[in-house]
Write an enzyme that holds these catalytic residues in place. Structure first.
Site, PDB file in Angstrom:
ATOM      1  N   PRO A   1       0.585  -1.268   0.060  1.00 46.22           N
ATOM      2  CA  PRO A   1       0.171   0.023   0.020  1.00 46.22           C
ATOM      3  C   PRO A   1       0.762   1.424   0.115  1.00 46.22           C
ATOM      4  CG  PRO A   1      -0.160  -1.014   2.281  1.00 46.22           C
ATOM      5  CD  PRO A   1       0.620  -2.028   1.027  1.00 46.22           C
ATOM      6  N   ASN A   2       0.287   2.231  -0.577  1.00 46.73           N
ATOM      7  CA  ASN A   2       0.912   3.563  -0.850  1.00 46.73           C
ATOM      8  C   ASN A   2       2.358   3.513  -1.627  1.00 46.73           C
ATOM      9  OD1 ASN A   2      -0.877   4.953   0.846  1.00 46.73           O
ATOM     10  ND2 ASN A   2      -0.319   3.875   2.491  1.00 46.73           N
TER      11      ASN A   2
ATOM     12  N   ARG B   1       4.943  10.864  -2.439  1.00 45.02           N
ATOM     13  CA  ARG B   1       4.828  10.681  -0.961  1.00 45.02           C
ATOM     14  C   ARG B   1       6.184  10.772  -0.210  1.00 45.02           C
ATOM     15  NH1 ARG B   1       4.839   4.261   1.273  1.00 45.02           N
ATOM     16  NH2 ARG B   1       4.118   4.894   3.533  1.00 45.02           N
TER      17      ARG B   1
ATOM     18  N   TYR C   1      11.076   8.614   1.056  1.00 46.87           N
ATOM     19  CA  TYR C   1      11.033   7.737   0.062  1.00 46.87           C
ATOM     20  C   TYR C   1      11.715   8.014  -1.183  1.00 46.87           C
ATOM     21  CZ  TYR C   1       7.869   5.507   3.513  1.00 46.87           C
ATOM     22  OH  TYR C   1       7.257   5.167   4.777  1.00 46.87           O
TER      23      TYR C   1
ATOM     24  N   ASN D   1       7.830  -5.391  -0.649  1.00 52.29           N
ATOM     25  CA  ASN D   1       7.905  -4.473   0.059  1.00 52.29           C
ATOM     26  C   ASN D   1       6.343  -4.269   0.452  1.00 52.29           C
ATOM     27  OD1 ASN D   1       7.685  -1.974   1.463  1.00 52.29           O
ATOM     28  ND2 ASN D   1       8.815  -0.669   0.296  1.00 52.29           N
TER      29      ASN D   1
ATOM     30  N   ALA E   1       2.863  -0.835   4.847  1.00 52.20           N
ATOM     31  CA  ALA E   1       2.416  -0.626   6.301  1.00 52.20           C
ATOM     32  C   ALA E   1       2.027  -2.069   6.828  1.00 52.20           C
ATOM     33  CB  ALA E   1       1.131   0.474   6.321  1.00 52.20           C
TER      34      ALA E   1
ATOM     35  N   GLU F   1      12.148  -9.568   1.881  1.00 50.71           N
ATOM     36  CA  GLU F   1      11.408  -8.286   2.513  1.00 50.71           C
ATOM     37  C   GLU F   1      12.394  -7.103   2.349  1.00 50.71           C
ATOM     38  OE1 GLU F   1      10.413  -8.708   6.722  1.00 50.71           O
ATOM     39  OE2 GLU F   1      10.026  -6.435   6.772  1.00 50.71           O
TER      40      GLU F   1
ATOM     41  N   HIS G   1      12.674  -2.776   2.427  1.00 43.42           N
ATOM     42  CA  HIS G   1      11.996  -1.427   2.616  1.00 43.42           C
ATOM     43  C   HIS G   1      13.046  -0.216   2.188  1.00 43.42           C
ATOM     44  CE1 HIS G   1       8.982  -3.463   5.222  1.00 43.42           C
ATOM     45  NE2 HIS G   1       9.992  -4.055   5.728  1.00 43.42           N
TER      46      HIS G   1
ATOM     47  N   ARG H   1      12.863   4.389  12.798  1.00 43.76           N
ATOM     48  CA  ARG H   1      11.651   5.480  12.585  1.00 43.76           C
ATOM     49  C   ARG H   1      10.881   5.066  13.870  1.00 43.76           C
ATOM     50  NH1 ARG H   1       9.206   4.832   6.796  1.00 43.76           N
ATOM     51  NH2 ARG H   1       8.019   6.444   7.735  1.00 43.76           N
TER      52      ARG H   1
HETATM   53  C1  DQA Z   1       8.119   0.900   4.043  1.00 38.96           C
HETATM   54  C2  DQA Z   1       8.077   1.320   5.452  1.00 38.96           C
HETATM   55  C3  DQA Z   1       6.714   1.067   6.145  1.00 38.96           C
HETATM   56  O1  DQA Z   1       6.852   1.244   7.287  1.00 38.96           O
HETATM   57  C4  DQA Z   1       5.825   1.917   5.697  1.00 38.96           C
HETATM   58  O2  DQA Z   1       4.309   1.777   6.071  1.00 38.96           O
HETATM   59  C5  DQA Z   1       5.729   2.091   3.953  1.00 38.96           C
HETATM   60  C6  DQA Z   1       6.942   1.909   3.386  1.00 38.96           C
HETATM   61  C7  DQA Z   1       9.532   1.617   3.286  1.00 38.96           C
HETATM   62  O3  DQA Z   1       9.567   0.968   2.118  1.00 38.96           O
HETATM   63  O4  DQA Z   1      10.349   1.918   3.854  1.00 38.96           O
HETATM   64  O5  DQA Z   1       4.648   2.173   3.494  1.00 38.96           O
HETATM   65  O6  DQA Z   1       7.879  -0.330   3.783  1.00 38.96           O
END
Ligand code: DQA
Length: 144
Positions: free
Chosen positions: A9-10, A17, A22, A73, A76, A97, A99, A106
């Site tokens: 998501p996102n 964003r 990011y 990735n 959240a 995984e 990020h 964080r």
């Molecule tokens: C993320 C880190 C997550 O905590 C966050 O909710 C994201 C992006 C990252 O790529 O750093 O959406 O996965």
């Protein structure tokens, strides 16, 4: 060898964003660079982005018939989704995984991952390079 790249998501909002966290590159930019690296590594890649937990679970369930591994990735959902963890376990696929940010630097709620315990490895904090490092690591592992 075929590897599935899943963006949670996102991540469709990359570039717009919170660019200070990011970066400025869009999801399309990231995917084209992953595609270029896959070419160098001699593997095929497929891409999937969704803001929906159920759609991600469905994609993981279907992935084993076509893919040998997943670079994911989970966004959240990393910190909340037992359903994604269970889907990974039942797929039998090797998952890395990734990020973009260093989640451990964080907020406390980002320190917990439901995915890490069922992943081959975790790459966090290298910006979009996290995807490239994750893909390299997964391909090396699967080639052994
Ligand atoms: C993320 C880190 C997550 O905590 C966050 O909710 C994201 C992006 C990252 O790529 O750093 O959406 O996965």
């Amino acid at each position: 060898m075929k590897i599935l790249i899943i963006h949670g998501p996102n991540l469709n909002m990359l570039g717009k964003r919170e660019p200070e966290i990011y970066g400025a590159e869009t999801l399309n930019d990231v995917n084209s660079q992953i595609e270029a690296l896959a070419g160098e590594l001699g593997v095929e890649v497929g891409f999937f982005q969704s803001n929906s937990e159920g759609e991600i679970v469905g994609k993981i369930q279907d992935a084993a018939s076509e893919y040998q591994g997943i670079v994911m990735n989970p966004g959240a959902y990393t910190h909340t989704s037992i359903a994604i963890r269970d889907a990974i376990l039942s797929s039998g696929l090797t998952v890395v995984e990734v990020h973009i940010s260093n989640v451990h630097k964080r907020e406390e709620f980002r320190h917990k991952s439901y995915v890490s315990g069922v992943a081959l490895g975790v790459v966090s904090g290298f910006g979009i390079d996290s995807y490239f490092l994750g893909l390299r690591g997964l391909v090396n592992h699967l080639s052994d």
